[in-house]
Structure formats: C-alpha cells, structure tokens
Design a protein around this motif. Structure first.
Motif, PDB file in Angstrom:
ATOM      1  N   PRO A 184      38.980  42.205  37.976  1.00 27.74           N
ATOM      2  CA  PRO A 184      39.827  41.169  37.500  1.00 27.74           C
ATOM      3  C   PRO A 184      39.860  39.751  38.305  1.00 27.74           C
ATOM      4  O   PRO A 184      39.359  39.813  39.299  1.00 27.74           O
ATOM      5  N   THR A 185      39.776  38.561  37.483  1.00 23.87           N
ATOM      6  CA  THR A 185      39.648  37.434  38.124  1.00 23.87           C
ATOM      7  C   THR A 185      40.729  36.313  37.444  1.00 23.87           C
ATOM      8  O   THR A 185      41.525  37.063  36.742  1.00 23.87           O
ATOM      9  N   SER A 224      39.575  36.623  33.557  1.00 21.01           N
ATOM     10  CA  SER A 224      39.555  38.119  33.174  1.00 21.01           C
ATOM     11  C   SER A 224      40.177  39.032  33.654  1.00 21.01           C
ATOM     12  O   SER A 224      40.641  39.164  34.817  1.00 21.01           O
ATOM     13  N   ASN A 225      40.614  39.905  32.938  1.00 18.65           N
ATOM     14  CA  ASN A 225      41.434  41.079  33.210  1.00 18.65           C
ATOM     15  C   ASN A 225      40.677  42.246  33.796  1.00 18.65           C
ATOM     16  O   ASN A 225      41.424  43.250  34.265  1.00 18.65           O
ATOM     17  N   ASP A 284      39.129  44.338  32.101  1.00 17.40           N
ATOM     18  CA  ASP A 284      39.254  45.344  30.969  1.00 17.40           C
ATOM     19  C   ASP A 284      37.788  45.034  29.982  1.00 17.40           C
ATOM     20  O   ASP A 284      38.050  44.008  29.107  1.00 17.40           O
ATOM     21  N   GLU A 321      37.707  42.518  26.400  1.00 15.56           N
ATOM     22  CA  GLU A 321      37.121  41.248  26.773  1.00 15.56           C
ATOM     23  C   GLU A 321      36.341  40.437  25.719  1.00 15.56           C
ATOM     24  O   GLU A 321      35.152  41.017  25.309  1.00 15.56           O
ATOM     25  N   ARG A 344      39.587  38.111  42.567  1.00 12.83           N
ATOM     26  CA  ARG A 344      40.945  37.625  41.889  1.00 12.83           C
ATOM     27  C   ARG A 344      41.106  36.159  42.116  1.00 12.83           C
ATOM     28  O   ARG A 344      41.953  35.387  41.620  1.00 12.83           O
ATOM     29  N   LYS A 365      34.021  35.359  34.918  1.00 11.37           N
ATOM     30  CA  LYS A 365      33.899  36.922  34.892  1.00 11.37           C
ATOM     31  C   LYS A 365      32.999  37.446  35.815  1.00 11.37           C
ATOM     32  O   LYS A 365      32.020  36.872  36.175  1.00 11.37           O
TER      33      LYS A 365
END
Length: 495
Positions: A225-226, A229-230, A232, A236, A261, A266
């Motif tokens: 996760p960033t 970007s989650n 997943d 994505e 985070r 990504k």
C-alpha cells in the motif's frame, strides 16, 4: 459556598477523576465538579480541600470484594489503610493546595511480568485472546481500539511500564511495535554483565527488524500500500513507474511498510522468504531477477531500493537488469556491501560458524521474547542442531507463541545463509553500473565507514548522491523526510 465561619471545607474526590478510569467517566466528572468548587472557594479566600483518594482497604466496595489478607494491586496502586488515610488527611489540612491526591504506589517489578507482557496487557484490554488471529502490522485503531480503550491502554503503558508515547506514535501503534517496546524495556531493566557472545547477540539487532506475518513471508512479490496504490494487484491499473524494494536480512516486507505508505509510486516488494536454504548471492539474485521482470514493463526506467542487507542484493540485481537494457536509479537505504561487511566484522568472529548461528538464533527469538540471557546463550552453545535449539527456546514459558517452530527454524537457517553472503562477498568482481545511486543514511553511522558514500562510488559510473538524516539504522525507515526525498527524485524525473 460563601459561609465564612466554616473552619474546614473538605470533599472526598477520587483518583478516577485525576487520572481517569475506563467505564467511570460520569463518576470522574462529578468528582471534577466538586474540585472546581474547591478551587473557586480557594480563590475567594475561603477554606477548601478536595482529596483524590485511591483504593481504601478497610471499608468500601474494594474491601468488600477482596480476599482476606490479600494485598491487591489495582492499576499500579495498593490499598490504603484507614489509619494511613487519617494521618494523610491531617497533613493535607495543614497545606494550601485546593486539590491533593493520596495513593499507595505498588512497587514496580518489571521482570516479574515476563517477556511480551506489554503485548499481552494490551491484547487483554482489547479482548484479543489469540494474537495469531490478528495482523501484527495493523494499527490498534484498525483492530478495533475505540477512544475509551485507547485511554486505558495509554494509562496502562504509562503506569505499569513507564512507556510514554507521543500522540502520533500512539495513533500508529501496532502489536509489532509493542514487541519492540518490550525489548527496549527489558534492555533498560537488565543489569546483568554481558559476555562477548551476548554482545554479538545485541549487535545483530541492527540487522534484524521484523518478520511480519508468517502467512505472507514466502510470497515472492508483495504489492505494498502506498499513497497511489492500495496494494491489491488484482484491481490496480498498470502504473507507469514501479519502485522495486528489497528488505533487510530477514527478507520480509514488514519493516518497510511504514515507508511504503508515504511514497507516491507503486511499490513491489521482492521477498526472499524462508524456503530456500544454502543459497549464495548469485542464487538469491537469480530469484529476485525473475520476480523483478514480472513487475517491469519493457524499456521502462528502473527504480530500485534496497534497505540494509537488501542494498547488497539490489546492486547485483541492477547489474543483471542493465544487461537486459534497463537503466535507472538505485536508492540504498543505510546500506552497502562495504558497510555491511564492516558492521559484521565489528560484532562477529566471521570464522566461527557456531557463534554466528547462535547469535542469529538469539536475535530471531529476541523478536518474540526479549528475555535473552547469558545463561540461555550458554545453553544454546551446548547444543548442535538448529531445530534442537529452537525447540528448547519455544518451551520456555515466557515465549510469545506467534510463529511456528518450522518457520523459526527456517528463518534462522536463511539468515545464517545471508550473513555468509555478506562475509563472502566478492569485491574483486564489481561491475560499475550506468544507473545512478542515491544513498540515504544517518549522519552518525552505526559503525565507522571511511567514505561518506559507504564505498558506493565503486559501484557506479555516476557520482553517488548522499542524503543525511538525524536517525539511526532502524528509525530512518520511518522518517517522513526519507520518503520526501524519494518522492521528489521520482517527481523531477516525471517532469
């Protein structure tokens, strides 16, 4: 409130008002009203005294429910006898403060709690019976901590363990960080003399951080996760740029999660896992290369980051990728082959495989039970097999059982292999990279290194850029300024 002929105006309040107690907000508020009245009277020159009493042993609710002749510890305090209360009240009447408090503080016996006690105490407050059922990396708030539970946890940490956290640290508190706090508390409390083996064991803490969750440890690629970007990978969209990360000696993503985070790109984390024994550097890079090719688009610029031990492998991976036409930027987060070898040489007799093995075992176990003693290290030295040593430690009553025996045995073995990669690194066969290298390091390194760039100038045709931070090898990962530097470098390239 203004009757002038009253000699003493005394009200009995409670420590629940002054310090708080879960489930007694209304009780605390009503006592607080009485205390405010006393403050107003005092300002008007009238007599006023509010006494915040703790638990009283001879009368009241606590006295009725407690076992006879048993001295109870309630929230870090003991029951106060009536005779003591009367003597204390006499002293209070002779002083001028409008609000006073009287409690009997219980003696702090940190070692009696057993290792992992901070974690156990917090888990009990939150109603978590089995720590294996929850993520060690999720914040307590994400695990269901509400405002009342937060107050109780904060007070427990401060009263019972003398752990004081900032508001930001408390918001980001996880069970993984609680294990780290337990280690720190035991390190401070320990007064025993240290043998050379235990000095080695303590020093290796610099290289071993966090195993994360066992069920994810052997995933070759984790999409982290960033800010963009989650994590997943199934939903994505394809991103233009990807930052490929390599973690430290344990080979797991957990230690770098907080950094991810804060990033605006990504991130694909390439994990080394625990399933591949007796690997040398070339074999590790072979696996990492296969994973990296799954994350890259043909002809794209490469963004690579290696932390600690991962910095050694990331340079080798970059060389392999450049052979396929890729070029880009490599971030070395407080690490390089020279730095790692110097660090190892200062703490370990690199020719003594038994010492290396026992040190790794001690530190792996130290992450789940911070009660590594000289006697334990000596006992490990009397055993021959890794699984025998692990099994002996896991039978200790103080060990927090959050990882399986099989996982710990494998982790010890692969960490040993990775230390040998550092020790046996071939500095005579360095191929200079076309990609640029950026070193992110503390101002004061953990060990003395001749060059500010940790010797990375030997690995690139380009000048090495160095950024310094007021951190150490561990805290630098959580520093927002580190993430800002990475984000800015990537943003400049995009422009």
């Amino acid at each position: 409130m203004t009757i002038s002929y009253v000699t003493n105006f005394v009200v009995f309040s409670s420590v629940s008002c002054g310090r708080g107690n879960a489930g007694q907000t209304n009780y605390g508020l009503s006592n607080s009203v009485m205390e405010r009245i006393c403050e107003i009277r005092k300002k008007q020159g009238l007599p006023a005294l509010a006494v915040q009493w703790g638990a009283v042993g001879d009368v009241g609710l606590v006295a009725e429910v407690r076992d006879e002749d048993v001295q109870r510890d309630i929230g870090g305090t003991l029951l106060q006898k009536i005779s003591s209360c009367l003597l204390t009240l006499d002293k209070f009447l002779k002083q001028e403060a409008p609000i006073v408090s009287s409690i009997v503080v219980a003696e702090k016996t940190a070692n009696s709690f057993g290792s992992g006690v901070i974690v156990n105490a917090v888990a009990e407050i939150m109603g978590i019976k089995d720590l294996k059922t929850v993520s060690q990396q999720l914040s307590l708030a994400e695990l269901g901590m509400d405002s009342m539970t937060a107050v109780e946890i904060k007070q427990t940490l401060e009263r019972e363990f003398e752990v004081f956290l900032t508001a930001e640290d408390f918001r980001n508190l996880t069970f993984a960080k609680l294990y780290a706090l337990t280690i720190q508390c035991n390190d401070v409390a320990s007064k025993t003399s240290i043998t050379s083996d235990s000095e080695v064991s303590a020093s290796l803490k610099v290289l071993l951080r966090n195993f994360g969750e066992e069920k994810f440890a052997n995933e070759p690629i984790l999409h982290m996760p960033t800010l963009v970007s989650n994590g997943d990978k199934s939903i994505e969209p394809i991103h233009k740029d990807v930052l490929i990360m390599l973690p430290g000696l344990e080979g797991c993503a957990a230690a770098l999660e907080s950094l991810c985070r804060k990033l605006k790109i990504k991130v694909c984390m390439l994990q080394l896992g625990t399933e591949h024994k007796n690997e040398n550097c070339e074999q590790m890079v072979d696996r990492l290369y296969e994973s990296a090719m799954l994350c890259l688009r043909p002809g794209s610029k490469i963004w690579l980051l290696g932390y600690s031990f991962g910095s050694l492998l990331v340079l080798e991976l970059a060389a392999r990728l450049e052979c396929q036409g890729y070029k880009g930027t490599i971030f070395c987060l407080d690490g390089s082959p020279n730095y790692l070898l110097s660090l190892i040489n200062t703490m370990i007799n690199t020719s003594d495989d038994v010492q290396i093995q026992n040190s790794i075992i001690s530190n792996c176990i130290d992450l789940i039970t911070p009660k590594i003693t000289n006697n334990l290290i000596q006992k490990l030295g009397e055993m021959d097999k890794i699984d025998e040593k692990i099994e002996y430690i896991l039978k200790m009553p103080s060990v927090a059982n959050i990882y399986s025996k099989k996982f710990l045995i494998r982790m010890v073995q692969v960490c040993y292999d990775r230390l040998k990669v550092i020790i046996n690194y071939n500095f005579d066969n360095i191929k200079k990279l076309q990609s640029s290298i950026i070193l992110l390091r503390p101002k004061n390194a953990a060990i003395f290194v001749c060059d500010d760039n940790y010797g990375l100038n030997k690995f690139s045709e380009c000048p090495v850029i160095v950024h310094f931070f007021n951190d150490n090898h561990i805290s630098i990962v959580d520093n927002k300024d580190v993430a800002d530097v990475i984000n800015n470098v990537i943003a400049v390239h995009d422009q």
